[in-house]
Design a protein around this motif. Structure first.
Motif, mmCIF file in Angstrom:
data_model
loop_
_atom_site.group_PDB
_atom_site.id
_atom_site.type_symbol
_atom_site.label_atom_id
_atom_site.label_comp_id
_atom_site.label_asym_id
_atom_site.label_seq_id
_atom_site.Cartn_x
_atom_site.Cartn_y
_atom_site.Cartn_z
ATOM 1 N N GLU A 191 -16.519 -14.259 9.048
ATOM 2 C CA GLU A 191 -17.903 -14.496 8.657
ATOM 3 C C GLU A 191 -18.858 -13.722 9.553
ATOM 4 O O GLU A 191 -19.881 -13.175 9.108
ATOM 5 N N LYS A 192 -18.532 -13.653 10.830
ATOM 6 C CA LYS A 192 -19.368 -12.901 11.757
ATOM 7 C C LYS A 192 -19.382 -11.418 11.387
ATOM 8 O O LYS A 192 -20.438 -10.758 11.408
ATOM 9 N N ALA A 193 -18.205 -10.899 11.019
ATOM 10 C CA ALA A 193 -18.128 -9.494 10.620
ATOM 11 C C ALA A 193 -18.955 -9.246 9.361
ATOM 12 O O ALA A 193 -19.629 -8.210 9.220
ATOM 13 N N ARG A 194 -18.920 -10.199 8.433
ATOM 14 C CA ARG A 194 -19.704 -10.058 7.200
ATOM 15 C C ARG A 194 -21.196 -10.023 7.510
ATOM 16 O O ARG A 194 -21.950 -9.190 6.990
ATOM 17 N N LEU A 195 -21.602 -10.931 8.375
ATOM 18 C CA LEU A 195 -23.008 -10.970 8.738
ATOM 19 C C LEU A 195 -23.442 -9.700 9.466
ATOM 20 O O LEU A 195 -24.571 -9.224 9.309
ATOM 21 N N GLN A 196 -22.521 -9.169 10.263
ATOM 22 C CA GLN A 196 -22.828 -7.927 10.979
ATOM 23 C C GLN A 196 -23.048 -6.786 9.997
ATOM 24 O O GLN A 196 -23.952 -5.952 10.172
ATOM 25 N N ARG A 197 -22.216 -6.760 8.964
ATOM 26 C CA ARG A 197 -22.395 -5.713 7.946
ATOM 27 C C ARG A 197 -23.744 -5.866 7.231
ATOM 28 O O ARG A 197 -24.437 -4.887 6.969
ATOM 29 N N GLU A 198 -24.074 -7.113 6.930
ATOM 30 C CA GLU A 198 -25.366 -7.336 6.260
ATOM 31 C C GLU A 198 -26.521 -6.944 7.176
ATOM 32 O O GLU A 198 -27.535 -6.411 6.716
ATOM 33 N N LEU A 199 -26.345 -7.213 8.466
ATOM 34 C CA LEU A 199 -27.390 -6.872 9.424
ATOM 35 C C LEU A 199 -27.600 -5.364 9.481
ATOM 36 O O LEU A 199 -28.730 -4.880 9.569
ATOM 37 N N GLU A 200 -26.498 -4.610 9.433
ATOM 38 C CA GLU A 200 -26.604 -3.148 9.472
ATOM 39 C C GLU A 200 -27.242 -2.612 8.199
ATOM 40 O O GLU A 200 -27.921 -1.580 8.222
ATOM 41 N N GLU A 201 -27.000 -3.298 7.081
ATOM 42 C CA GLU A 201 -27.567 -2.828 5.809
ATOM 43 C C GLU A 201 -29.065 -3.095 5.718
ATOM 44 O O GLU A 201 -29.789 -2.450 4.992
ATOM 45 N N SER A 202 -29.494 -4.104 6.411
ATOM 46 C CA SER A 202 -30.938 -4.418 6.393
ATOM 47 C C SER A 202 -31.457 -4.467 7.821
ATOM 48 O O SER A 202 -31.619 -5.532 8.417
ATOM 49 N N LYS A 203 -31.633 -3.288 8.407
ATOM 50 C CA LYS A 203 -32.046 -3.187 9.804
ATOM 51 C C LYS A 203 -33.438 -3.791 10.034
ATOM 52 O O LYS A 203 -33.750 -4.232 11.137
ATOM 53 N N ASN A 204 -34.312 -3.744 9.029
ATOM 54 C CA ASN A 204 -35.686 -4.204 9.226
ATOM 55 C C ASN A 204 -35.810 -5.710 9.061
ATOM 56 O O ASN A 204 -36.899 -6.257 9.268
ATOM 57 N N LYS A 205 -34.716 -6.342 8.612
ATOM 58 C CA LYS A 205 -34.761 -7.778 8.421
ATOM 59 C C LYS A 205 -34.144 -8.475 9.624
ATOM 60 O O LYS A 205 -33.210 -7.984 10.207
ATOM 61 N N GLN A 206 -34.692 -9.588 9.944
ATOM 62 C CA GLN A 206 -34.203 -10.323 11.113
ATOM 63 C C GLN A 206 -33.580 -11.642 10.646
ATOM 64 O O GLN A 206 -34.193 -12.380 9.888
ATOM 65 N N VAL A 207 -32.387 -11.814 11.073
ATOM 66 C CA VAL A 207 -31.713 -13.059 10.738
ATOM 67 C C VAL A 207 -32.140 -14.104 11.759
ATOM 68 O O VAL A 207 -31.876 -13.951 12.957
#
Length: 807
Positions: A731-747
């Motif tokens: 799950e952490k890896a998935r979230l990391q991928r999503e984070l890279e895809e949306s650099k301007n968004k902050q989780v």
């Protein structure tokens, strides 16, 4: 007329046997049964007597197959006589023979019963004593030694009183054999000395003196041994006893420190005809005398003559054994000693020397193995630490190998040429020798190349030797075939033409790829060469393991020198090398203890105690610590004590009192201080469990669980956490991928996304291990008692309660 006289005499004899039975019954019993019984019994007795050359031998008598087959017949016939002729005069004799037959069959219970039946018939006094003696022998065979010995002594005393010589002899012999079998030689000697007073037969007396000589020799009383051997020689007319007693007499003199006298005696008898068959034994005795006189070269020559003259005989084995002992004890050349002990064992040594020779061979085979292993490992370690020297030695090795091969090929070529000429001269004297010689040489060259190709296959593809051999062979083959063409020699053999053409095609292929083989000292692994023996090699195992193995073998060899070979100086050197150069290995504490033991043997107690103290202070977890404690007189260490157990129990008490911070810290302390403890993995799981279920610090729990997975993959707790951690990381890896895809968004809250697993945030996973520990510490120091779990966050079910699973 003679037959009638014999029948008449037999009839008169039978009347004397009549005791209430008719003459006719005795007569018919004799011819119908007794005659056949005596015939069979006499054959069996003759077989037994033929094996009793030495009546004092403790070796069991092994009946011939004929005697073994006759015993059941003898038993049946005796049983028939006792059943159908029980009133005849042969009943007592039949019972006596039947008892002996069962004894020879090793059926001692039945044998004893038959002798007891004989006693009930009220036999003559001599027959009664004989039956009692056989009963005693049965008791001895059934391991009732006290009963048997008392009965034998009783029979012997009565036989002496009545002067029954045969029973006197048998009673003494049985008792002497028993004490020999249990190696109570002093008692056996006393009995033999007493027995000589009742012997009237010279041969029996000589045999008794000979046996006394043997036992005195075993007891180490060589003067008495020599005296009794001399008495045996004076009283015997038996050739074997005389020869053996004479040679043993010389041995006794040698062992009694009368070496010069022994040598002079042996030199005197070696030229006599009657000792011609005993020459190898005489030469052995002379060689042994030379050893005691420190004339080692003469001794080696003498033993070598025995070995070469009587090859593969027991004397050869003994000569090789004596040579080995010279190298071991006098010349201190253990490699040569090992060689000769091994040859001795393989050369059919006499049975009485087999164990002694086997033990020596085993000992020195172990020495040779350890020495070769140490030399090989030392060499590898040296090359690993000195790569430049390894490179130089490898190049020199290649050059030597090629030189050896070149010399071989030159000799082979010359041999083949002359061999071809010789064959041609014998088979076809009229043909042209030159053409035949060259044709034969080409054929043999091809055969040689084919045989060498088998050698090439075994080499590594980029081996220098393979490259240079192929290059040299094709070069010389082309030169040779070209020279043949210049001489105008043609070949009619199609097979030769095809073979030579194949060689040319290979040469073309070789020339096209030759650029890859030009750098001899570069990338080509010269250590792959294996033409000459013992090439330079680098370690094939990690250096730590190599050093550990070196220390192990040095320690074993040192122990061999110290305890078996009794050369403490050599043992000290090996122990000291381990202590000085291999202090990081597993065998360092053992070497310390061995070195301390050495110092005790040389009365240097302070040095010994300092080494034992070092072991006692620094290696309390090893079993050798108690050996050191015993030397120092200190309390023994409980090696079953686990320091982690006390800390674990302390952590549990903190948890019970809701002191989670100190409890978790103590659980983690076990892993940090005592990672080998049985409670280390349990403590990690308990810490993670508290973080997950009591404190709801799920991200911190994952950190602890991940450590448990990494450090203790075989722990019983892995199955309880492995799936959780895996899903968490996915799950952490998935979230990391999503984070890279949306650099301007902050989780804002990772906890909300991974709540299905641990309901905690994962930022701590990105921290260093030290930062993780600080983070956990920080969280534990904040107020945790007023944590309110919201109703929408369902608490995970407890999978395991550490308080209920104590080791």
């Amino acid at each position: 007329m003679k037959k009638k006289f014999n029948l008449f005499s037999l009839a008169i004899t039978l009347t004397l046997f009549t005791t209430g039975c008719s003459v006719w019954e005795n007569f018919t019993t004799y011819f119908n049964r007794w005659y056949n019984i005596k015939q069979i019994y006499n054959e069996i007795e003759a077989d037994i007597q033929s094996q009793k050359k030495n009546i004092f031998s403790t070796e069991p008598i092994i009946l011939s197959s004929n005697s073994r087959n006759n015993l059941p017949k003898l038993i049946d016939k005796c049983s028939d006589l006792l059943q159908f002729n029980k009133n005849s005069a042969f009943v007592d004799d039949a019972l006596l023979i039947l008892g002996k037959a069962f004894y020879y069959q090793a059926n001692y219970q039945k044998s004893k019963r038959k002798f007891e039946e004989l006693l009930l018939t009220i036999p003559s006094e001599e027959e009664r004593l004989e039956a009692e003696l056989w009963i005693a022998k049965c008791e001895m065979q059934m391991k009732n030694f006290n009963v048997g010995l008392n009965a034998i002594r009783s029979v012997g005393a009565k036989a002496i009183e009545k002067d029954y010589e045969k029973l006197i002899e048998e009673s003494f012999v049985e008792e002497i054999k028993y004490y020999k079998s249990i190696e109570e030689f002093k008692t056996a000697i006393e009995l033999l000395e007493r027995f000589t007073k009742y012997i009237s037969d010279d041969e029996l007396l000589a045999l008794t003196y000979y046996e006394l000589g043997n036992l005195y020799f075993k007891e180490g009383n060589y003067i008495k041994s020599a005296e009794n051997y001399q008495l045996a020689i004076e009283n015997t007319s038996d050739f074997d006893i005389e020869i053996n007693a004479t040679l043993n007499y010389a041995s006794s003199l040698r062992m009694a420190d009368k070496v010069e006298e022994s040598l002079e005696f042996l030199e005197g008898i070696r030229t006599k005809d009657k000792f011609s068959e005993s020459l190898p034994k005489i030469e052995l005795e002379i060689g042994k005398a030379y050893v005691l006189l420190n004339r080692f070269e003469e001794a080696l020559d003498k033993f070598t003559i025995v070995d070469t003259t009587f090859k593969n005989s027991p004397y050869s084995a003994l000569a090789l054994y004596e040579i080995g002992k010279i190298y071991e004890n006098n010349l201190l050349n253990f490699d040569s000693a090992a060689h000769y002990f091994n040859r001795s064992q393989l050369s059919n040594p006499p049975r009485e020397f087999q164990k002694e020779i086997f033990d020596k061979n085993t000992l020195f085979s172990t020495y040779s193995r350890l020495r070769k292993t140490i030399d090989n490992y030392d060499r590898q370690l040296f090359y690993a630490n000195n790569p430049e020297i390894f490179k130089q030695d490898s190049i020199a090795y290649v050059e030597d190998s090629l030189r050896i091969l070149q010399e071989y090929l030159e000799k082979k070529e010359l041999y083949d040429i002359w061999n071809s000429i010789s064959e041609a001269s014998q088979n076809k004297p009229s043909i042209n020798y030159l053409s035949l010689r060259d044709s034969a040489f080409v054929r043999d060259s091809i055969k040689l190349a084919d045989s060498l190709s088998k050698f090439f296959v075994r080499l590594e593809p980029d081996s220098i030797i393979k490259i240079l051999l192929v290059k040299a062979f094709y070069r010389d083959s082309i030169k040779f075939t070209d020279s043949l063409k210049l001489e105008g020699i043609s070949f009619e053999d199609d097979e030769l033409k095809i073979a030579l053409e194949e060689r040319r095609r290979n040469l073309v292929s070789y020339k096209q790829n030759k650029t890859t083989y030009t750098d001899i000292s570069g990338s080509i692994p010269v250590d792959s060469l294996n033409f000459k023996k013992n090439p330079p090699t680098k370690p094939t195992i990690p250096l730590d393991k190599l050093k550990n193995d070196l220390a192990k073998n040095r320690l074993q060899l040192g122990n061999l020198f110290f305890t078996e070979l009794e050369i403490p100086d050599s043992a000290y050197k090996l122990y000291y090398e381990i202590v000085r150069n291999f202090d990081s290995t597993d065998y360092y504490p053992d070497a310390l203890y061995a070195l301390g033991t050495f110092y005790l043997t040389v009365n240097d107690k302070p040095k010994a105690d300092s080494l034992f103290r070092k072991i006692y202070d620094e290696y309390k977890h090893l079993s050798i610590v108690n050996s050191a404690a015993d030397k120092l007189g200190l309390p023994l260490i409980d090696l079953t004590f686990d320091p982690g157990k006390e800390i674990y129990l302390k952590a549990e008490s903190y948890i019970k009192s809701k002191n989670y911070k100190d409890g978790i810290n103590n659980f983690l302390e076990i892993y940090k201080k005592f990672p080998e403890s049985k409670f280390a993995d349990k403590g990690l799981y308990a810490a993670g469990f508290i973080l997950e279920n009591d404190l709801r610090l799920l991200d911190s729990a994952v950190v602890i669980y991940d450590t448990l997975l990494t450090k203790y993959p075989n722990s019983e707790f892995i199955k309880l956490i492995a799936m959780k951690v895996t899903i968490y990381k996915q799950e952490k890896a998935r979230l990391q991928r999503e984070l890279e895809e949306s650099k301007n968004k902050q989780v804002t809250k990772i906890d909300e996304n991974v709540g299905q697993v641990f309901e905690g945030n994962t930022n701590e996973e990105e921290l260093t291990e030290k930062e993780k520990e600080n983070k956990i510490e920080e969280k534990l120091t904040t107020k945790k008692t007023d944590i309110n779990i919201t109703s929408n966050k369902k608490k995970l079910e407890r999978l395991w309660n550490p308080r209920k699973h104590k080791r």
